[in-house]
Design a protein around this motif. Structure first.
Motif, PDB file in Angstrom:
ATOM      1  N   ASP A 101      -3.035  10.900   3.211  1.00 29.92           N
ATOM      2  CA  ASP A 101      -4.584  11.068   4.068  1.00 29.92           C
ATOM      3  C   ASP A 101      -5.216   9.475   4.138  1.00 29.92           C
ATOM      4  O   ASP A 101      -5.825   9.092   5.004  1.00 29.92           O
ATOM      5  CB  ASP A 101      -5.251  11.713   2.934  1.00 29.92           C
ATOM      6  CG  ASP A 101      -6.930  12.117   3.293  1.00 29.92           C
ATOM      7  OD1 ASP A 101      -7.027  12.042   4.800  1.00 29.92           O
ATOM      8  OD2 ASP A 101      -7.801  11.943   2.628  1.00 29.92           O
ATOM      9  N   ALA A 102      -4.962   8.642   3.075  1.00 36.71           N
ATOM     10  CA  ALA A 102      -5.312   7.183   3.168  1.00 36.71           C
ATOM     11  C   ALA A 102      -4.637   6.459   4.241  1.00 36.71           C
ATOM     12  O   ALA A 102      -5.078   5.646   4.961  1.00 36.71           O
ATOM     13  CB  ALA A 102      -5.050   6.552   1.842  1.00 36.71           C
ATOM     14  N   PRO A 136      -5.875   1.855   1.257  1.00 33.91           N
ATOM     15  CA  PRO A 136      -5.506   3.185   1.089  1.00 33.91           C
ATOM     16  C   PRO A 136      -4.612   3.611  -0.336  1.00 33.91           C
ATOM     17  O   PRO A 136      -4.767   4.729  -0.547  1.00 33.91           O
ATOM     18  CB  PRO A 136      -4.710   3.649   2.283  1.00 33.91           C
ATOM     19  CG  PRO A 136      -4.294   2.514   2.825  1.00 33.91           C
ATOM     20  CD  PRO A 136      -5.102   1.462   2.209  1.00 33.91           C
ATOM     21  N   ALA A 137      -3.718   2.428  -0.738  1.00 40.21           N
ATOM     22  CA  ALA A 137      -2.930   2.784  -1.740  1.00 40.21           C
ATOM     23  C   ALA A 137      -2.706   1.644  -2.521  1.00 40.21           C
ATOM     24  O   ALA A 137      -3.474   0.708  -2.574  1.00 40.21           O
ATOM     25  CB  ALA A 137      -1.620   3.241  -1.330  1.00 40.21           C
ATOM     26  N   GLY A 138      -1.506   1.624  -3.236  1.00 42.65           N
ATOM     27  CA  GLY A 138      -1.207   0.637  -4.084  1.00 42.65           C
ATOM     28  C   GLY A 138      -1.705   0.784  -5.578  1.00 42.65           C
ATOM     29  O   GLY A 138      -1.161   0.814  -6.429  1.00 42.65           O
ATOM     30  N   GLY A 157       1.863  11.293  -1.640  1.00 44.73           N
ATOM     31  CA  GLY A 157       0.512  11.498  -2.059  1.00 44.73           C
ATOM     32  C   GLY A 157      -0.632  10.474  -1.184  1.00 44.73           C
ATOM     33  O   GLY A 157      -1.721  10.580  -1.281  1.00 44.73           O
ATOM     34  N   ASN A 158      -0.051   9.739  -0.307  1.00 46.67           N
ATOM     35  CA  ASN A 158      -0.643   8.767   0.471  1.00 46.67           C
ATOM     36  C   ASN A 158      -1.153   9.105   1.751  1.00 46.67           C
ATOM     37  O   ASN A 158      -1.632   8.443   2.473  1.00 46.67           O
ATOM     38  CB  ASN A 158       0.081   7.350   0.613  1.00 46.67           C
ATOM     39  CG  ASN A 158      -0.371   6.473  -0.835  1.00 46.67           C
ATOM     40  OD1 ASN A 158      -1.320   6.723  -1.421  1.00 46.67           O
ATOM     41  ND2 ASN A 158       0.492   5.476  -1.005  1.00 46.67           N
ATOM     42  N   PRO A 184      -2.975   9.155  -5.332  1.00 46.06           N
ATOM     43  CA  PRO A 184      -3.676   9.339  -3.935  1.00 46.06           C
ATOM     44  C   PRO A 184      -5.122   9.089  -3.505  1.00 46.06           C
ATOM     45  O   PRO A 184      -5.491   8.696  -2.423  1.00 46.06           O
ATOM     46  CB  PRO A 184      -3.165  10.644  -3.397  1.00 46.06           C
ATOM     47  CG  PRO A 184      -3.304  11.542  -4.834  1.00 46.06           C
ATOM     48  CD  PRO A 184      -2.836  10.418  -5.698  1.00 46.06           C
ATOM     49  N   ASP A 203      -3.239   7.726   6.996  1.00 42.12           N
ATOM     50  CA  ASP A 203      -3.919   8.247   8.287  1.00 42.12           C
ATOM     51  C   ASP A 203      -5.227   7.596   8.468  1.00 42.12           C
ATOM     52  O   ASP A 203      -5.454   7.164   9.686  1.00 42.12           O
ATOM     53  CB  ASP A 203      -4.319   9.646   8.006  1.00 42.12           C
ATOM     54  CG  ASP A 203      -4.779  10.433   9.307  1.00 42.12           C
ATOM     55  OD1 ASP A 203      -4.477   9.703  10.548  1.00 42.12           O
ATOM     56  OD2 ASP A 203      -5.341  11.272   9.295  1.00 42.12           O
ATOM     57  N   LEU A 261       0.725  -1.321   0.072  1.00 41.99           N
ATOM     58  CA  LEU A 261       0.063  -0.111  -0.056  1.00 41.99           C
ATOM     59  C   LEU A 261       0.841   1.357   0.062  1.00 41.99           C
ATOM     60  O   LEU A 261       0.550   2.236  -0.617  1.00 41.99           O
ATOM     61  CB  LEU A 261      -0.730   0.044   1.164  1.00 41.99           C
ATOM     62  CG  LEU A 261      -1.956  -1.160   1.577  1.00 41.99           C
ATOM     63  CD1 LEU A 261      -2.750  -0.814   2.608  1.00 41.99           C
ATOM     64  CD2 LEU A 261      -2.607  -0.985   0.394  1.00 41.99           C
ATOM     65  N   ASP A 262       1.741   1.327   0.809  1.00 42.04           N
ATOM     66  CA  ASP A 262       2.611   2.347   0.933  1.00 42.04           C
ATOM     67  C   ASP A 262       3.970   2.056   1.644  1.00 42.04           C
ATOM     68  O   ASP A 262       4.177   0.953   2.061  1.00 42.04           O
ATOM     69  CB  ASP A 262       1.854   3.458   2.044  1.00 42.04           C
ATOM     70  CG  ASP A 262       2.558   4.827   2.149  1.00 42.04           C
ATOM     71  OD1 ASP A 262       2.634   5.421   1.214  1.00 42.04           O
ATOM     72  OD2 ASP A 262       2.825   5.168   3.259  1.00 42.04           O
TER      73      ASP A 262
END
Lengths: 977, 122
Positions: free
Chosen positions: A717-718, B110-112, A714-715, B116, A720, A694-695
């Motif tokens: 917010d997600a 949330p990502a991937g 960019g990540n 964003p 958090d 994911l990050d």
């Protein structure tokens, strides 16, 4: 026929004692015009004897003011480049440039008006019938038709002067309509303690009372006052009530789920959340049908009175009144009171027993008005301005009557379409011969003329009662709310409606140009033809003929279309029904719906420094980041050979604290943080339960119970949200705070960076005291800082975080300290090159929604010995089956770089074995380098592959060689220096 | 959709302030069968009726909570940091998730995915 100038000025002099209004200059069709303060564009033009404001949509017939109330399409003009502005409700302002629409090349010589003579070539549904064959000519037809059709022209460049605003309001009771019923509902609801929003599309409250001189009775607040005095009295009462918020010149364009009333008020779009809604939308006059019933000068009676009373313009002298109801007699009396000569009153009804007792009958007879009962209006006379009517008397004699105005005074129809949008079905009421609101949905109330032609006393009583009922229902579960009215009132309403004569059947005397729908130029004849062709259903007729589909949204023709359709199908209007009403109730600009431009832009604390250095910007998430400062090659080489400085303030940062913080981070990540020592930093890659990356970022332990977690730009917010979700409602003692904006950060990298650091901090930055992966805290350049010895770019480096307020100071201090050591600012582009030399992947660029850490070459992060973490089971599955594709480095032979996303082929074949995710030219290594996903069997060190240069098959190929180790400093000695 | 949702901290707010967080589910125990994981990760009840789901007050207090809502008419019956385990309104038995939310799963990664906002709101 030439425009006949009227001998008497149309503008009435100001009343005694009032000063001369200020003059306003504007232009119409290129000619200078003068208005006075308070004018709308249309009233100003009316005063200047301009009768033709536009040409109609299909036949390009001259059209003038019809409703003067913003409901019909007859005065739509282009104002300063904005198309389809309704001139009759748009205040005129100094220097305004107004142009007519639908005229080509000009209003005076509109060539397209020929269509009016050849209307037989444009039958109903002609666009379904003609221009179809031959097929190959369609592009030509289309071009011509597109030029001829349409309403106004939109400037594709938009309008920089548009300043859209958006507001939210909440109210216990929202009253829509500011006539007598609406005002009293608002006053009574407020008196009951409710907060009230009163939405009214007029400049002033009072509704139809503002154009009425006849006195009103039925409520102590207005008893005995003339309509106009009562209107201003109500307006004063509303203004004095602090619980009522009056939105003037505001139109409720729709009612949505949860009683969200969408209100358009100029450039402001308002979401009003209503506890209860009172629809007091009243009733409106609409046209009557006869040949050429669209000629300028043929207007709704209310339009003539609006111009007279609201703008002091008498748009003609001699009026013929046409009606189907007692309403016409009242309007005739009003016109007399307003100073018009009424040359005739044509009532299509037979003379009834109550002919002399009608309200207004006395005035009309005293004035000697020629009265005809049972009249059939046949046709209008005149072209660019009406000169009179021809009609047939009850005895069958054809006669003419003169007048420079025709007042259409059909009984006003209840305005129910807004309520219909909310799910209130229209109900045909046989007693009055109109559609009225059917069963109300929860939280909805109605009051006043929306319910039918009620007498004054009942309108006032109903407004008051409904205001109280709505207030008492507000604040409670609307399902338990009651819309019940006292029985006595309901009985009185029933009695009043029973006393009303049903509206007579619609009269269509014949003639080709009886316009039913002025928006789309649909005539009675066309509806008749449509019915003959089988379009018996009104909903199908609507789609075929476009009746009710124009910009007025059926305001002029909704009920009329149902009646005319019924006439030709033989059904009753009740069986015919109305076409579906949809939002918006009034046209609203797309800009208004789009709202203000609210895209957020974030700038770092060092933004001005980058600007001064001439940075080229790039957008990353909400952030502006320097892409480069003019010379990417020099920036790359500076980092390798001396030192570079990059602003990394945009990295997401979470402050994670608490007794369970370490354990929580262990749970969220495949690797471990609970055993991380204070003063150390460790790489983090975060997975979901499908084992997908994911990050990534770093975790620094700043204290026994405090961690600083960095995320990709960019990540944040997600991530958090992800952290918060796993904590929600759980027992872990952890607090997560997004501190991204609180810190400014730089990465100082390169062989000279240690020496630069020594100049700005008293901390021991030696290799021994602050080794690779150290996380120190102390002063840098005199400000408190967190220093992380990590480096994305592969050289000795320090990531320095300081409170954001000191960001610019830190930047300046480092630039000064490094000036003689070759320090150079570098941007994101150089950083991308440098990290690629190290084969450091960027999550989201080199990985996607199918990438797991094992195949991405970071299998070492997966600590399978941990009992559980998010993504553990999925990672074990991948481990067990073994990697299929791997993310690997690829050295490019030659100067051509493949595009990101380009295919990787097995050498000498056309077999795809992977794809490129990043490719750059390395100035340090002087060759092209790339990262890409390659089939495991092909991903052996040194294996030659074919690289497509473009995505798909475009752009030829080049050759690459698999490199599984970093291109630069594979042992990582420079990083650890 | 234009209903109001009662944030336990901020009170009733427009639904557009929130991120929809998906149905409340129970995360499989470690070592569960791949099919169990597959169902947990990819299968949704998508109920035409009363749904218990996570919501995130993105434009407000930025906290997660749970709501019980009728998906047919968007009536919201109750909201809480954690809904009472046994709801009168029925639905699936999410008692384990309610007691131990830590074992439940959020709706979307949330990502991937690129960008964003790749996972953004409902």
């Amino acid at each position: 026929m030439a425009e006949k100038p009227l001998p008497v000025p149309r503008r009435l002099p100001p009343a005694n004692g009032t000063p001369e209004p200020r003059k306003v200059r504007f232009s119409f069709a290129g000619r200078q015009r003068t208005a006075q303060e308070g004018d709308t564009i249309a009233s100003a033009l009316a005063a200047e004897s301009v009768d033709v404001l536009t040409h109609s949509f299909k036949y390009h017939r001259p059209r003038g003011i019809l409703c003067a109330d913003g409901r019909c399409p007859n005065c739509m003009v282009d104002v300063d480049g904005r198309p389809n502005v309704r001139a009759c409700v748009t205040p005129v302002t100094e220097g305004m440039r107004v142009r007519p629409q639908n005229v080509w090349p000009s209003m005076r010589a509109d060539l397209l008006s020929l269509t009016d003579r050849f209307d037989r070539l444009l039958p109903v549904g002609f666009y379904y019938k003609t221009f179809i064959r031959p097929r190959f000519l369609w592009p030509l037809y289309e071009r011509v038709l597109r030029g001829a059709a349409g309403l106004g022209k939109v400037d594709p460049k938009g309008h920089p002067d548009m300043h859209q605003r958006r507001r939210n309001l909440h109210a216990d009771v929202v009253v829509i309509g500011g006539g007598p019923a609406g005002c009293l509902a608002a006053l009574e609801a407020a008196a009951s303690g409710a907060s009230v929003v009163l939405v009214d599309d007029q400049a002033d409250l009072g509704g139809h009372l503002r154009i009425r001189t006849r006195p009103i009775r039925g409520d102590a607040r207005v008893d005995g006052l003339s309509g106009r005095a009562a209107a201003s009295s109500l307006a004063h009462l509303v203004a004095a009530d602090p619980r009522i918020r009056h939105l003037a010149r505001a139109t409720a364009i729709g009612i949505y789920e949860g009683r969200l009333v969408a209100v358009s008020q100029g450039e402001t779009f308002i979401h009003v959340r209503a506890g209860q809604v009172v629809a007091a939308t009243g009733a409106h006059e609409r046209p009557l049908l006869f040949h050429d019933n669209d000629r300028p000068g043929i207007m709704l009676a209310s339009a003539i009175l609006r111009l007279r009373w609201l703008h002091d313009v008498r748009i003609g002298r001699r009026v013929v009144v046409v009606t189907d109801d007692d309403h016409g007699w009242r309007q005739a009396a009003e016109l007399l009171a307003a100073g018009f000569e009424v040359t005739g009153l044509l009532d299509i009804r037979a003379e009834g027993s109550n002919a002399t007792s009608r309200e207004g009958a006395g005035e009309v007879r005293r004035a000697g008005v020629e009265i005809h009962h049972g009249a059939t209006v046949l046709a209008a006379r005149g072209t660019s301005r009406v000169t009179g009517l021809s009609f047939r008397t009850a005895d069958g004699v054809e006669r003419g009557i003169e007048g420079d105005l025709v007042a259409l005074a059909a009984r006003p129809e209840p305005v129910i379409s807004l309520l219909s949008q909310e799910g209130v079905q229209p109900r045909w009421d046989d007693r009055i011969g109109d559609f009225v609101p059917g069963d109300l949905t929860p939280g909805m109330h109605t009051a006043g003329h929306i319910n039918g032609p009620l007498p004054d006393a009942l309108v006032l009583a109903e407004g008051s009662l409904v205001g109280r009922v709505a207030a008492s229902a507000a604040g409670h579960d609307p399902r338990n709310g009651s819309t019940a009215l006292p029985v006595a009132h309901l009985r009185a309403v029933a009695d009043a409606l029973a006393a009303v004569e049903p509206r007579p059947a619609v009269q269509t005397p014949g003639g080709r140009k009886q316009f039913l729908c002025v928006c789309e130029d649909v005539t009675v004849k066309e509806l008749q033809q449509g019915v003959k062709e089988g379009f018996g259903s009104l909903e199908l007729m609507k789609r075929y003929s476009t009746v009710t589909m124009g910009p007025c949204q059926g305001k002029m023709c909704h009920g009329l279309a149902a009646r005319v359709q019924a006439l030709f199908t033989g059904a009753t209007p009740a069986q015919t029904g109305l076409t579906t009403s949809r939002p918006p109730f009034q046209p609203v600009s797309l800009a208004s719906l789009a709202g203000p431009h609210l895209a957020r832009t974030r700038r770092t604390a060092m933004h001005d420094r980058h600007e001064a250095l001439g940075a080229t910007w790039t957008d990353m998430g909400d952030w502006k980041r320097p892409l480069h400062y003019g010379d990417v090659v020099a920036e790359c080489l500076a980092v390798h050979r001396a030192a570079g400085l990059i602003d990394v303030s945009t990295l997401g940062k979470l402050d994670v604290q608490g007794a369970d913080a370490g354990e929580f981070l262990d749970w969220l990540h495949p690797n471990r943080f609970s055993d991380l020592k204070v003063g150390r930093v460790r790489y983090r890659a975060m997975l979901d339960d499908a084992g997908i990356i994911l990050d990534d970022g770093a975790v620094a332990r700043l204290g026994p119970e405090r961690f600083l977690v960095s995320t990709t730009t960019g990540n944040i917010d997600a991530v958090d949200q992800w952290f918060g979700w796993w904590l929600a409602g759980g027992p872990r003692r952890v607090a997560v705070t997004d501190v991204t904006g609180q810190y400014a950060a730089v990465n100082l990298a390169g062989p000279n960076s240690r020496e630069i650091m020594q100049r700005v901090t008293s901390l021991d930055v030696s290799r021994e005291a602050m080794p690779y992966l150290a996380a120190a805290q102390g002063d840098v350049a005199g400000v408190p800082a967190i220093i992380l010895r990590i480096g994305f770019v592969g050289e000795l480096g320090y990531e320095i975080h300081v409170p954001a307020d000191y960001g610019a100071h830190l930047w300046d201090a480092l630039i000064d300290a490094g000036r003689d050591l070759g320090l150079r600012p570098f941007g994101v582009e150089a950083q991308r090159v440098l990290r690629l030399e190290k084969q450091h992947a960027i999550v989201g660029q080199d990985t996607d929604a199918l990438s797991n850490p094992i195949e991405a070459g970071m299998g070492w992060v997966v600590k399978a010995d941990k009992p559980d973490f998010i993504g553990r089971d999925a990672s074990l599955v991948v481990e067990a089956r073994g990697p299929r594709l791997v993310l690997t480095g690829i050295e490019i032979i030659g100067h051509d770089l493949p595009a990101e996303g380009a295919s990787i082929l097995r050498e000498g074949s056309n077999t795809g074995i992977g794809r490129i995710t990043s490719a750059k030219w390395s100035p340090m290594l002087e060759r092209g380098i790339a990262l890409g996903w390659v089939d495991i069997s092909d991903a052996t060190e040194g294996n030659r592959v074919t690289l497509r240069l473009g995505v798909g098959k475009a752009g030829g190929t080049t050759v690459g060689r698999i490199r599984t180790k970093p291109f630069y400093d594979p042992a990582g000695e420079r990083l650890r220096a | 959709m234009s209903f109001l949702l009662g944030c336990p901290l901020c009170g009733p707010r427009d639904v557009y302030e929130f991120r929809f967080g998906g149905e409340i589910q129970k995360r499989p125990a470690p070592g569960s069968a791949p099919e169990t994981w597959g169902a947990y990760l990819y299968a949704r009840t998508n109920i035409d009726g009363i749904e218990r789901a996570w919501w995130f007050h993105r434009a407000g207090c930025r906290r997660w909570f749970q709501a019980e809502r009728d998906t047919r008419d968007n009536r919201v019956f109750q909201t809480a940091w954690l809904l009472p385990a046994a709801s009168a309104a029925g639905g699936r038995d999410d008692s384990a998730a309610a007691v131990q939310p830590i074992t439940a799963r959020p709706p979307a990664a949330p990502a991937g995915a690129p960008g964003p906002e790749g996972t953004a709101n409902g």
